[in-house]
Design a protein around this motif. Structure first.
Motif, PDB file in Angstrom:
ATOM      1  N   TRP A  49       0.861  -1.172   0.000  1.00 19.69           N
ATOM      2  CA  TRP A  49       0.000   0.000   0.000  1.00 19.69           C
ATOM      3  C   TRP A  49       0.905   1.231   0.000  1.00 19.69           C
ATOM      4  N   GLY A  50       0.291   2.379  -0.145  1.00 21.87           N
ATOM      5  CA  GLY A  50       1.065   3.607  -0.102  1.00 21.87           C
ATOM      6  C   GLY A  50       0.165   4.811  -0.187  1.00 21.87           C
ATOM      7  N   TYR A  51       0.766   5.953  -0.296  1.00 23.10           N
ATOM      8  CA  TYR A  51       0.014   7.174  -0.504  1.00 23.10           C
ATOM      9  C   TYR A  51       0.836   8.118  -1.351  1.00 23.10           C
ATOM     10  N   GLU A  52       0.113   9.026  -1.974  1.00 21.99           N
ATOM     11  CA  GLU A  52       0.715   9.986  -2.892  1.00 21.99           C
ATOM     12  C   GLU A  52       0.201  11.367  -2.539  1.00 21.99           C
ATOM     13  N   TYR A  62      -3.066  17.498  -3.187  1.00 16.77           N
ATOM     14  CA  TYR A  62      -4.006  16.387  -3.333  1.00 16.77           C
ATOM     15  C   TYR A  62      -3.329  15.159  -2.749  1.00 16.77           C
ATOM     16  N   TYR A  63      -3.947  14.556  -1.758  1.00 15.24           N
ATOM     17  CA  TYR A  63      -3.413  13.378  -1.072  1.00 15.24           C
ATOM     18  C   TYR A  63      -4.333  12.201  -1.359  1.00 15.24           C
ATOM     19  N   CYS A  64      -3.765  11.063  -1.732  1.00 17.17           N
ATOM     20  CA  CYS A  64      -4.585   9.889  -2.022  1.00 17.17           C
ATOM     21  C   CYS A  64      -3.813   8.616  -1.682  1.00 17.17           C
ATOM     22  N   GLU A  65      -4.486   7.699  -1.016  1.00 13.76           N
ATOM     23  CA  GLU A  65      -3.881   6.404  -0.724  1.00 13.76           C
ATOM     24  C   GLU A  65      -4.037   5.486  -1.927  1.00 13.76           C
ATOM     25  N   PHE A  66      -3.199   4.460  -1.986  1.00 18.57           N
ATOM     26  CA  PHE A  66      -3.279   3.501  -3.085  1.00 18.57           C
ATOM     27  C   PHE A  66      -2.763   2.141  -2.643  1.00 18.57           C
ATOM     28  N   GLU A  67      -3.092   1.149  -3.441  1.00 19.73           N
ATOM     29  CA  GLU A  67      -2.521  -0.188  -3.312  1.00 19.73           C
ATOM     30  C   GLU A  67      -1.717  -0.447  -4.570  1.00 19.73           C
ATOM     31  N   TRP A  68      -0.661  -1.223  -4.477  1.00 26.44           N
ATOM     32  CA  TRP A  68       0.178  -1.488  -5.638  1.00 26.44           C
ATOM     33  C   TRP A  68       0.611  -2.948  -5.652  1.00 26.44           C
ATOM     34  N   ARG A 123      -3.513   1.105  -7.795  1.00 27.42           N
ATOM     35  CA  ARG A 123      -4.965   1.261  -7.683  1.00 27.42           C
ATOM     36  C   ARG A 123      -5.251   2.330  -6.626  1.00 27.42           C
ATOM     37  N   TYR A 124      -5.723   3.484  -7.088  1.00 26.13           N
ATOM     38  CA  TYR A 124      -5.962   4.614  -6.189  1.00 26.13           C
ATOM     39  C   TYR A 124      -7.280   4.465  -5.435  1.00 26.13           C
ATOM     40  N   ALA A 125      -7.343   5.059  -4.245  1.00 28.01           N
ATOM     41  CA  ALA A 125      -8.551   5.004  -3.412  1.00 28.01           C
ATOM     42  C   ALA A 125      -9.658   5.895  -3.962  1.00 28.01           C
ATOM     43  N   LYS A 145      -9.454   8.420   2.897  1.00 29.92           N
ATOM     44  CA  LYS A 145      -8.254   8.074   2.154  1.00 29.92           C
ATOM     45  C   LYS A 145      -7.852   9.106   1.116  1.00 29.92           C
ATOM     46  N   VAL A 146      -8.612  10.182   1.003  1.00 25.73           N
ATOM     47  CA  VAL A 146      -8.342  11.207  -0.003  1.00 25.73           C
ATOM     48  C   VAL A 146      -8.539  12.577   0.637  1.00 25.73           C
TER      49      VAL A 146
END
Length: 183
Positions: free
Chosen positions: A76-79, A92-98, A108-110, A174-175
């Motif tokens: 997982w992660g965040y951007e 703009y903050y968004c978590e994701f899975e990779w 895959r963004y949240a 998550k966003v």
């Protein structure tokens, strides 16, 4: 003569079987190695991304991505995408899975943004660059450097939402978005 052909066929078949397993083994090892290398924080520029997603132009926009590995091939992660001139008010903050499979990285963004596939890239311990495919017809060039000094303190809010009283901020678990990025 019949035995010769039989033995030759068996040898060729055996070599083919072991060769295909060998290729899968090395692809698997390469995916594991890349997942380990990807682990951490990367900061840089993603070409056309800021315009495509938010209509923003200029050279002052940056992206920082944090990847944490939870298995040999995924995590997982965040951007956070932000304006260098106003990092804490325009972001703009968004978590994701990779995950990585056969050399292809999928993010895959949240939020509702398309999954991003990274197939053509170069990854080393200090540089991550290449092309992203988000399902559009545009090539998205990215250039990220390993960044172990980035301060996630402001955005490190896994599962925490920001106040809805700020009219320029939109938020979910998550966003989060603020300023120019809050659309």
């Amino acid at each position: 003569m019949k035995k010769f052909f039989t033995y030759t066929a068996m040898i060729i078949l055996t070599m083919t079987l072991f060769t295909s397993c060998d290729i899968e083994f090395w692809e698997d090892m390469e995916d594991r190695s890349e997942a380990r290398t990807l682990d951490g924080t990367w900061t840089g520029y993603i070409d056309t991304y800021y315009y495509d997603r938010w209509g923003l132009t200029g050279d002052s926009y940056r992206t920082t991505m944090y990847f944490e590995r939870t298995s040999a091939y995924s995590g997982w992660g965040y951007e956070v995408d932000y304006d260098l001139n106003s990092r804490y008010s325009d972001y703009y903050y968004c978590e994701f899975e990779w995950d990585i499979y056969k050399g292809s990285i999928r993010i895959r963004y949240a939020d509702s943004w398309n999954d991003v596939y990274i197939n053509d890239y170069r990854l080393s311990s200090n540089r991550f660059e290449g092309y992203m495919d988000d399902g559009t017809s545009k090539d998205i060039v990215f250039r990220l450097n390993y960044d172990n000094r980035f301060d996630w303190g402001y955005w490190n809010t896994r599962g925490i939402t920001r106040s809805a009283s700020d009219s320029t901020t939109t938020a979910s678990a998550k966003v989060m978005a603020s300023g120019k990025f809050a659309k």
